[in-house]
Design a protein around this motif. Sequence first.
Motif, PDB file in Angstrom:
ATOM      1  N   ASP A  78       1.196  -0.987  -0.696  1.00 43.67           N
ATOM      2  CA  ASP A  78      -0.236   0.123  -0.210  1.00 43.67           C
ATOM      3  C   ASP A  78       1.107   0.655  -0.183  1.00 43.67           C
ATOM      4  O   ASP A  78       0.300   2.973  -0.664  1.00 43.67           O
ATOM      5  CB  ASP A  78      -0.977   0.185   1.058  1.00 43.67           C
ATOM      6  CG  ASP A  78      -1.538   1.577   1.538  1.00 43.67           C
ATOM      7  OD1 ASP A  78      -2.558   1.614   0.290  1.00 43.67           O
ATOM      8  OD2 ASP A  78      -1.950   1.709   2.379  1.00 43.67           O
ATOM      9  N   LEU A 142       1.384   1.895   6.839  1.00 42.13           N
ATOM     10  CA  LEU A 142       0.185   2.165   6.811  1.00 42.13           C
ATOM     11  C   LEU A 142       0.313   3.710   7.059  1.00 42.13           C
ATOM     12  O   LEU A 142      -0.783   4.501   6.521  1.00 42.13           O
ATOM     13  CB  LEU A 142      -1.166   1.128   7.525  1.00 42.13           C
ATOM     14  CG  LEU A 142      -0.928   0.006   6.747  1.00 42.13           C
ATOM     15  CD1 LEU A 142      -2.112  -0.563   8.143  1.00 42.13           C
ATOM     16  CD2 LEU A 142      -1.906   0.006   5.822  1.00 42.13           C
ATOM     17  N   ALA A 145       1.387   6.271   4.855  1.00 40.98           N
ATOM     18  CA  ALA A 145       0.875   6.074   3.484  1.00 40.98           C
ATOM     19  C   ALA A 145      -0.348   7.308   4.167  1.00 40.98           C
ATOM     20  O   ALA A 145      -0.818   8.142   3.268  1.00 40.98           O
ATOM     21  CB  ALA A 145       0.414   5.384   3.205  1.00 40.98           C
ATOM     22  N   PHE A 146      -0.867   7.448   5.179  1.00 36.79           N
ATOM     23  CA  PHE A 146      -1.806   8.463   5.988  1.00 36.79           C
ATOM     24  C   PHE A 146      -1.415   9.786   5.574  1.00 36.79           C
ATOM     25  O   PHE A 146      -1.746  10.236   5.674  1.00 36.79           O
ATOM     26  CB  PHE A 146      -2.296   7.454   6.829  1.00 36.79           C
ATOM     27  CG  PHE A 146      -3.375   8.705   7.195  1.00 36.79           C
ATOM     28  CD1 PHE A 146      -4.354   8.686   6.843  1.00 36.79           C
ATOM     29  CD2 PHE A 146      -3.148   8.874   8.732  1.00 36.79           C
ATOM     30  CE1 PHE A 146      -5.670   9.129   6.719  1.00 36.79           C
ATOM     31  CE2 PHE A 146      -5.139  10.094   9.091  1.00 36.79           C
ATOM     32  CZ  PHE A 146      -5.681   9.986   8.400  1.00 36.79           C
ATOM     33  N   HIS A 172      -8.451   5.295   3.633  1.00 38.06           N
ATOM     34  CA  HIS A 172      -6.557   4.777   4.819  1.00 38.06           C
ATOM     35  C   HIS A 172      -6.739   4.903   6.404  1.00 38.06           C
ATOM     36  O   HIS A 172      -7.072   4.291   7.609  1.00 38.06           O
ATOM     37  CB  HIS A 172      -5.716   5.620   4.559  1.00 38.06           C
ATOM     38  CG  HIS A 172      -5.012   4.894   3.370  1.00 38.06           C
ATOM     39  ND1 HIS A 172      -5.262   5.179   2.287  1.00 38.06           N
ATOM     40  CD2 HIS A 172      -3.797   3.682   3.895  1.00 38.06           C
ATOM     41  CE1 HIS A 172      -4.363   4.847   1.606  1.00 38.06           C
ATOM     42  NE2 HIS A 172      -3.324   4.247   2.262  1.00 38.06           N
ATOM     43  N   TYR A 208     -11.484   0.711   2.034  1.00 42.56           N
ATOM     44  CA  TYR A 208     -10.733   0.658   1.137  1.00 42.56           C
ATOM     45  C   TYR A 208     -10.408  -0.063  -0.253  1.00 42.56           C
ATOM     46  O   TYR A 208     -10.319   0.116  -1.230  1.00 42.56           O
ATOM     47  CB  TYR A 208      -9.314   0.726   2.156  1.00 42.56           C
ATOM     48  CG  TYR A 208      -8.047   1.054   1.458  1.00 42.56           C
ATOM     49  CD1 TYR A 208      -7.800   2.443   0.744  1.00 42.56           C
ATOM     50  CD2 TYR A 208      -6.571  -0.010   1.222  1.00 42.56           C
ATOM     51  CE1 TYR A 208      -6.797   2.665   0.017  1.00 42.56           C
ATOM     52  CE2 TYR A 208      -6.089   0.258   0.364  1.00 42.56           C
ATOM     53  CZ  TYR A 208      -5.922   1.832  -0.041  1.00 42.56           C
ATOM     54  OH  TYR A 208      -4.687   2.522  -0.766  1.00 42.56           O
TER      55      TYR A 208
END
Length: 224
Positions: A78, A142, A145-146, A172, A208
């Motif tokens: 991701d 994660l 990425a957020f 996310h 998601y």
Amino acid sequence: MDSWNGIVSLFIACLELIFLINLLIFAEKNKLNWFAIALVFLLMGYQTIEYLICGVGLSSSFVAYLAFVDITFLPPLDLFFILALFGDKNKIAPLIFLPAVVFIIYYSFVVGEFEAVKCTVLYATYNYPLGDLYGFFYYLPLLAAFILIIKNMNRLKEQKFPISLKYLFYGHLSLIIPVGIAFILLSLGYTGLRDSIESILCKFAFLYCLVLVYFAISNKQKSA
């Protein structure tokens, strides 16, 4: 074994299989879309394995290990997808997969320590080695990425993206919220959610998945 255990996993796996088939047929085949397709495949794979564990009764240590092999690659893939979306061409970016590879290799030597200790209609609870360390390296990509999505949301180049970044933000957010709740409860001494967080997160990740499907169908770029 309750005959309804794992039924939610089966339902989600069937929907994600339908999405996956449609993406393989109708989505433009470019780099970003292949990342989205791979993410949907991992989500479907985990739900399928969890149903085999909880609904069919294939609850051996090896099958539980396979569930972790599948889902361990979701966060780094991701983050790699988000980096590619924002045009990051850093040559060391593939190293974000290294912790996942290390954990999978280590876990392959201690497969017998994996155990699905509880199944319910909605989720499964597992015992596995190095749970806290695994959780740190699992959720870090994660979170990264957020943060990247938030940093890019107000930039003018957003109009060049296949979909509005707010959809990726909310997608996310559906992953971040259960993790945040789990850590809050863990700080208060309640460990129950921690032991089932991967399973619960993958249920929330269906939201998601919908974003990924919308992204891939909308992304008509011949190259990414």
